[in-house]
Scaffold this motif. Sequence first.
Motif, short mmCIF file in Angstrom:
data_model
loop_
_atom_site.label_atom_id
_atom_site.label_comp_id
_atom_site.label_asym_id
_atom_site.label_seq_id
_atom_site.Cartn_x
_atom_site.Cartn_y
_atom_site.Cartn_z
N GLN A 127 9.47 11.50 3.75
CA GLN A 127 10.72 12.26 3.83
C GLN A 127 10.71 13.23 5.01
O GLN A 127 11.71 13.36 5.72
N GLN A 128 9.60 13.90 5.23
CA GLN A 128 9.51 14.80 6.38
C GLN A 128 9.58 14.01 7.68
O GLN A 128 10.24 14.41 8.64
N ALA A 129 8.88 12.89 7.72
CA ALA A 129 8.84 12.07 8.93
C ALA A 129 10.21 11.49 9.28
O ALA A 129 10.58 11.41 10.46
N SER B 217 0.81 -1.22 0.00
CA SER B 217 0.00 0.00 0.00
C SER B 217 0.85 1.27 0.00
O SER B 217 0.30 2.37 -0.03
N CYS B 218 2.15 1.12 0.02
CA CYS B 218 3.04 2.29 0.09
C CYS B 218 3.88 2.41 -1.17
O CYS B 218 4.51 1.45 -1.61
N GLY B 219 3.92 3.62 -1.70
CA GLY B 219 4.73 3.89 -2.88
C GLY B 219 6.06 4.50 -2.54
O GLY B 219 6.86 4.78 -3.43
N ALA B 220 6.32 4.72 -1.24
CA ALA B 220 7.57 5.36 -0.84
C ALA B 220 8.14 4.71 0.42
O ALA B 220 7.40 4.43 1.36
N VAL B 221 9.43 4.49 0.41
CA VAL B 221 10.18 4.08 1.59
C VAL B 221 11.32 5.09 1.73
O VAL B 221 12.19 5.16 0.87
N SER B 222 11.26 5.88 2.79
CA SER B 222 12.31 6.86 3.06
C SER B 222 13.29 6.25 4.05
O SER B 222 12.88 5.65 5.04
#
Length: 167
Positions: A114-116, A31-36
Amino acid sequence: MGESEARRDVFKLSRDWLSVQEVVDAVSSASCGAVSVFIGTTREDEADGRKVIGLEYEAYELMAQSEFSKLCADIRERWPTVTHICVHHRLGWVEVGQASVAMAISSPHRHDGQQAIQHCISQLKANVPIWKKEVYDTQDSSWKENAECSWAARNVRQPDISTTEDI
């Protein structure tokens, strides 16, 4: 995030080498399109003519886990779309060039993650009881405080003693 997928918060203190892939795998989600990701490494630094050859980390482990849980709650309040949070931090000896901390946060879109992740490393350094001692090539060492700590000397508000009047 699908109804069947619960949010995961993983915090691990380890004396072993950190695996960035393990941290990424812990937050991966369909469900996530980003891993920071953030990786903090021990850097060669120089202080008073001495070269840092490594860091020695210690932690108050039970309190560290509690503070990490508070940090995760804070992150989720600020960025509700954050799905999973994983932080691995070394304890013991960490030589120059090795990772001291590896963290990853997943979210549907990159902006929140990215902010998190930036907030996570800043608040981890400020509030989680993990201490580091720099060890130098002279075999001397000194404990260092993180600049982000509320108890750091530069962050402690000094009383105003500019007046000469008696109270």
